[in-house]
Design a protein around this motif. Structure first.
Motif, PDB file in Angstrom:
ATOM      1  N   ILE A  78       2.459  28.820   2.434  1.00  0.00           N
ATOM      2  CA  ILE A  78       1.092  29.316   2.249  1.00  0.00           C
ATOM      3  C   ILE A  78       0.539  29.899   3.543  1.00  0.00           C
ATOM      4  CG2 ILE A  78      -0.140  27.175   2.808  1.00  0.00           C
ATOM      5  CD1 ILE A  78      -0.942  29.596  -0.063  1.00  0.00           C
ATOM      6  N   ALA A 129      -1.386  33.331   4.310  1.00  0.00           N
ATOM      7  CA  ALA A 129      -2.688  33.255   4.966  1.00  0.00           C
ATOM      8  C   ALA A 129      -2.772  34.190   6.168  1.00  0.00           C
ATOM      9  CB  ALA A 129      -2.971  31.817   5.413  1.00  0.00           C
ATOM     10  N   GLN A 178      -3.866  37.339   4.777  1.00  0.00           N
ATOM     11  CA  GLN A 178      -5.288  37.209   4.469  1.00  0.00           C
ATOM     12  C   GLN A 178      -6.131  37.335   5.727  1.00  0.00           C
ATOM     13  OE1 GLN A 178      -7.863  37.437   2.025  1.00  0.00           O
ATOM     14  NE2 GLN A 178      -6.754  35.820   0.905  1.00  0.00           N
ATOM     15  N   ASP A 214      -3.878  29.799  -4.430  1.00  0.00           N
ATOM     16  CA  ASP A 214      -3.514  30.283  -3.100  1.00  0.00           C
ATOM     17  C   ASP A 214      -4.580  31.171  -2.478  1.00  0.00           C
ATOM     18  OD1 ASP A 214      -1.202  28.883  -3.347  1.00  0.00           O
ATOM     19  OD2 ASP A 214       0.149  30.607  -3.280  1.00  0.00           O
ATOM     20  N   THR A 272      -5.797  30.237   1.216  1.00  0.00           N
ATOM     21  CA  THR A 272      -5.589  31.135   2.348  1.00  0.00           C
ATOM     22  C   THR A 272      -6.903  31.517   3.018  1.00  0.00           C
ATOM     23  OG1 THR A 272      -5.569  33.056   0.858  1.00  0.00           O
ATOM     24  CG2 THR A 272      -3.442  32.089   1.440  1.00  0.00           C
ATOM     25  N   THR A 301      -5.521  30.111  12.119  1.00  0.00           N
ATOM     26  CA  THR A 301      -5.162  30.146  10.701  1.00  0.00           C
ATOM     27  C   THR A 301      -4.075  29.132  10.386  1.00  0.00           C
ATOM     28  OG1 THR A 301      -5.788  32.467  10.396  1.00  0.00           O
ATOM     29  CG2 THR A 301      -4.162  31.572   8.865  1.00  0.00           C
ATOM     30  N   ILE A 348      -4.786  26.047   7.909  1.00  0.00           N
ATOM     31  CA  ILE A 348      -4.106  25.924   6.616  1.00  0.00           C
ATOM     32  C   ILE A 348      -3.579  24.515   6.402  1.00  0.00           C
ATOM     33  CG2 ILE A 348      -1.669  26.426   7.112  1.00  0.00           C
ATOM     34  CD1 ILE A 348      -3.818  28.160   4.442  1.00  0.00           C
TER      35      ILE A 348
END
Length: 350
Positions: free
Chosen positions: A75, A79, A82, A276, A280, A301, A305
């Motif tokens: 993930i 991310a 993102q 998700d 994210t 990040t 996460i």
């Protein structure tokens, strides 16, 4: 003319603002506001201590920590994409669906090339197809947003439905398990110096993304667009073309995450990535990336996460119902946005 109004350390900005507020401000609060990634490390530590106290025999096990690391790796790569989108002031709600679409197409290709008994040639083709198929949806997002001028929220919400719908049409709504065993054994289950290969892949992607964001013209333009799109346009930045490329990057990284997911589970897990998009966004914003553009941190990040991923793992161990896990992720997202608002407000009062 200053293009990047927010191109400074969030920590420097907030530290000055909180310093003016006086010495009475709680140190933990100032740490969270001043250095979001460091603040998230404190929060993550508290979560670990809490679940360790409640279920020490299970939560502290090697298997659980490996599961958390693997989930965060997959993930986390999505991310990162993102994060690039958020840095421009946009948003990508289609990440999970795009990931699933990429895995379905990839699994179909690998199945046609021999399935579970196929070799590295099929794996290479499957990974490439997964990334390209996912990047295609990123291109669709970028074109809709820049040329049709549809707000990113609506555009990516629409492709969220289209991508997952297309995946279900191709797979008849069933998971595809024709993933080569070599992909699972040598990538999904393999360790290097005791570290899972998937975690190493995520770290490499994060390192490259960090260098791109902070050491290249591409990264500077990304932050400039998020801080002042009109100023960036007037200075000669090809804003429309750059935004399209950002959404392609987001889609491609969702494809990388999809390939990692295939290696981990040896199946497409169509229903396993519905949340998700929220995860994210929450991870990126918790780590210090602004939901309103111009400020980003890849390191933050990856730390951020871990918070929703660890929460979900802890809830599973405690036997909490799945809908409470979804509730918690939503609450974390709200908290992340609130923290971003507070940081921005403090900065604007300088």
């Amino acid at each position: 003319m200053t293009l990047i109004r927010n191109d400074r350390s969030v920590g420097d900005t907030i530290a000055k603002g909180t310093g003016a507020a006086g010495v009475g401000a709680p140190r933990v609060l100032r740490a969270v506001l001043g250095r979001p990634s460091m603040g998230m490390l404190v929060v993550l530590l508290l979560i670990l201590v809490l679940f360790s106290a409640l279920r020490p025999d299970t939560f502290l096990g090697t298997y659980n920590f490996r599961s958390i690391a693997l989930a965060a790796a997959v993930i986390g790569v999505a991310a990162i994409g993102q994060t690039f989108v958020l840095t421009t002031g946009g948003i990508d709600l289609s990440v999970g669906s795009v990931l699933v679409f990429g895995t379905v197409v990839s699994a179909k290709v690998m199945g046609a090339m021999g399935g579970a008994s196929a070799g590295w040639g099929a794996v290479g083709a499957g990974v490439a197809v997964c990334i390209v198929a996912s990047a295609f949806w990123g291109l669709v997002n970028g074109l809709i947003i820049t040329y049709l001028r549809v707000p990113a929220l609506i555009a990516t919400l629409g492709t969220l439905g289209m991508a997952i719908g297309a995946a279900q049409i191709i797979s008849d709504g069933l998971d595809i398990r024709s993933v080569p065993s070599v992909m699972t054994n040598k990538i999904g289950y393999q360790n290097i110096a005791g570290v899972p290969v998937l975690v190493l892949i995520a770290l490499v992607v994060a390192a490259v993304a960090g260098l791109v964001l902070w050491q290249t013209v591409y990264g500077i333009r990304t932050k400039a667009i998020g801080s002042n799109p009109e100023g960036a346009l007037r200075s000669g930045v090809p804003v429309r073309r750059h935004l399209i490329s950002i959404y392609v990057v987001s889609g491609a990284l969702a494809g990388v995450a999809g390939a990692m997911s295939l290696a981990q589970f040896s199946t497409t897990t169509i229903a396993g990535h519905t949340g998700d998009n929220l995860t994210t966004i929450a991870g990126a914003v918790l780590g210090g990336t602004s939901l309103f553009g111009g400020v980003a941190t890849i390191f933050g990040t990856m730390i951020g996460i871990l918070v929703p991923v660890t929460l979900q793992s802890g809830f599973v161990i405690l036997g909490v119902e799945p809908f409470w896990q979804t509730f918690a992720v939503g609450a974390v997202l709200v908290a992340a946005v609130f923290m971003d608002q507070v940081r921005r407000g403090t900065q604007n009062r300088r």
